[in-house]
Design a protein around this motif. Sequence first.
Motif, PDB file in Angstrom:
ATOM      1  N   LYS A  65     -55.347 -80.567  25.218  1.00 41.52           N
ATOM      2  CA  LYS A  65     -54.423 -80.522  24.080  1.00 41.52           C
ATOM      3  C   LYS A  65     -55.111 -80.986  22.790  1.00 41.52           C
ATOM      4  CE  LYS A  65     -50.379 -81.266  26.975  1.00 41.52           C
ATOM      5  NZ  LYS A  65     -49.157 -82.078  27.233  1.00 41.52           N
ATOM      6  N   ASP A  66     -56.341 -80.486  22.638  1.00 42.67           N
ATOM      7  CA  ASP A  66     -57.142 -80.863  21.471  1.00 42.67           C
ATOM      8  C   ASP A  66     -57.115 -79.702  20.463  1.00 42.67           C
ATOM      9  OD1 ASP A  66     -58.994 -81.790  19.652  1.00 42.67           O
ATOM     10  OD2 ASP A  66     -60.375 -82.543  21.194  1.00 42.67           O
ATOM     11  N   ARG A  67     -56.171 -79.746  19.507  1.00 42.33           N
ATOM     12  CA  ARG A  67     -56.017 -78.672  18.520  1.00 42.33           C
ATOM     13  C   ARG A  67     -57.202 -78.616  17.565  1.00 42.33           C
ATOM     14  NH1 ARG A  67     -50.718 -79.180  15.302  1.00 42.33           N
ATOM     15  NH2 ARG A  67     -51.567 -77.201  14.483  1.00 42.33           N
ATOM     16  N   ILE A  68     -57.760 -79.780  17.245  1.00 43.62           N
ATOM     17  CA  ILE A  68     -58.868 -79.823  16.287  1.00 43.62           C
ATOM     18  C   ILE A  68     -60.086 -79.089  16.837  1.00 43.62           C
ATOM     19  CG2 ILE A  68     -60.442 -81.343  15.049  1.00 43.62           C
ATOM     20  CD1 ILE A  68     -58.240 -83.428  14.997  1.00 43.62           C
ATOM     21  N   MET A  70     -48.710 -74.619  20.652  1.00 39.94           N
ATOM     22  CA  MET A  70     -48.755 -76.048  20.427  1.00 39.94           C
ATOM     23  C   MET A  70     -47.862 -76.447  19.250  1.00 39.94           C
ATOM     24  SD  MET A  70     -52.748 -77.126  20.955  1.00 39.94           S
ATOM     25  CE  MET A  70     -53.517 -77.120  22.566  1.00 39.94           C
ATOM     26  N   VAL A  71     -47.805 -75.601  18.181  1.00 42.78           N
ATOM     27  CA  VAL A  71     -46.995 -75.900  17.008  1.00 42.78           C
ATOM     28  C   VAL A  71     -45.514 -75.822  17.374  1.00 42.78           C
ATOM     29  CG1 VAL A  71     -46.349 -75.095  14.698  1.00 42.78           C
ATOM     30  CG2 VAL A  71     -48.765 -75.177  15.387  1.00 42.78           C
ATOM     31  N   ARG A  72     -45.116 -74.797  18.156  1.00 41.34           N
ATOM     32  CA  ARG A  72     -43.731 -74.674  18.560  1.00 41.34           C
ATOM     33  C   ARG A  72     -43.293 -75.856  19.403  1.00 41.34           C
ATOM     34  NH1 ARG A  72     -45.339 -69.476  20.251  1.00 41.34           N
ATOM     35  NH2 ARG A  72     -45.081 -67.894  18.639  1.00 41.34           N
ATOM     36  N   ASN A  73     -44.146 -76.271  20.355  1.00 42.07           N
ATOM     37  CA  ASN A  73     -43.793 -77.380  21.230  1.00 42.07           C
ATOM     38  C   ASN A  73     -43.655 -78.667  20.452  1.00 42.07           C
ATOM     39  OD1 ASN A  73     -43.805 -75.676  23.466  1.00 42.07           O
ATOM     40  ND2 ASN A  73     -46.001 -76.092  23.920  1.00 42.07           N
TER      41      ASN A  73
END
Length: 490
Positions: free
Chosen positions: A456-459, A485-488
Amino acid sequence: MSRARADEEEYWHSSKFRAFTFDDEDDELSQLKESKRAVNSLRDIVDDDDDDLEKVSWSGEPVGSISWSIKETASSSTSSLESRDSGLPKGSSSYTALPKQASSYSLSSLFKGRNKLPSFQSLSDALSDTGVKNYAPELRRPRAEYKDYSSDWSPKDTVRRMQRGKVCSLERFRSLQDKLVLLDEAVAGNDGNVITAVLIFLKRTLRKEILFRELEVRQVALCHLIHFLKETGEQKLLLDLFSLCLSFLSLQLSQYREHLNIQDVEKRKEFLKGCIGLPFSAEDASHIQDHYTLLERQIIIEASDRQLERAGQSEIFRKYPRKASILNMPLVTTLFYSCFYHYTEAEGTFSSPTNLKKTFKIPDKQYVLTALAARAKLRAWNDIDALFTTKNWLGYTKKKAPIGFHRVVEILQRNNAPVQVLQEYVRLVEDVESRLNLATKYKCHDVVIDTYRDLKDRIQLAAYRCKVERGSAEEEKIDSILNNMVRNTA
């Protein structure tokens, strides 16, 4: 007068002792009691004129004194015991010698029962005294004790008795064969004290050349002797032992090296067969045995494969012709050859890889590395998949590599494995950092993306999006994961 004569005859014709029968106790203790009663009965008939008469022995002590009597008894009993117990070691007597002390008893006072000084006891009291009885010699021993020293024990029984701390005589082992059997039994018993005791006996009874020669093939006994010589400081014998061992070893090695000068394979095989009997150590002898077995196996495989190659009946020999002969090759090279040309053969054949692994006890890591390199060179990906697939007792399958999947990935990449195959094994690397490094290095994009998604590393996902091609499937996959990820989060 007649009255006195009658009393005298009555005395001489009467007796207080019983006649001998076979029911009597025929031991020395009963005789000692009878002697005591006889001495006490003589008090009334011994003349009192001998009060001042005293006999002296050669040692200066009065004859008949307590110390004189004990010495006489001890010397007689010791001589009788020595005649019966000739095999007994010194110091094994069960009684203690009495200390010397001055005697104040005379011969007349012993027979009359009178003391020269009122503070001393009579002979009858001395005989009944418990302190004197404790110093009496042991009259009889169990017959089993004499058997311990007189029986003809075998080498095995002798070693067992020595392990139990029993006294054993090794002098009866006179022949060289008996001594070597005794040494082998001592080594088999795994008792260092017994081994050292036997080696001391052999060192004393054998010439050092013979002893050192026999110890060359008995490494355990040789190590014990070296340690014993170091402890006792016998430097000269220790140097002789080292020099002789080195000369034996150099002679054996020089004889073994002669096989390198033999060009004919059959003659070399026979020469190696003769080297098996040389007095090498156990480990070196095992290597020579494997060398002979490997050459014998190579001769059989070479003859069969040469015939198949000439006949053109084997597809693998037509597609991948042999570049060199397998004769005189190392074991790993022979295993690679077998995995390359005979991987699917049954274990019962000489050229089967599993047969080689079992015969020469090849470790699993070495076998997997060699088989992986051989099958990857042939691009036999299914064989590689089967090599790492295992099944548990419930029937579930999983992949397991004794060498680590990171090494599997490196070998596959050196053999130009496709990305799909690489990705499958990169995913199996357990360490996350190592998995990301390998995936990035070999451009396994799906593995990198899935790993960052699981973390869960968006960066990192956004940074890796810049490294993939624009409009590619990998870029679309990253965008989809970032949107989810943005929706969650919202």
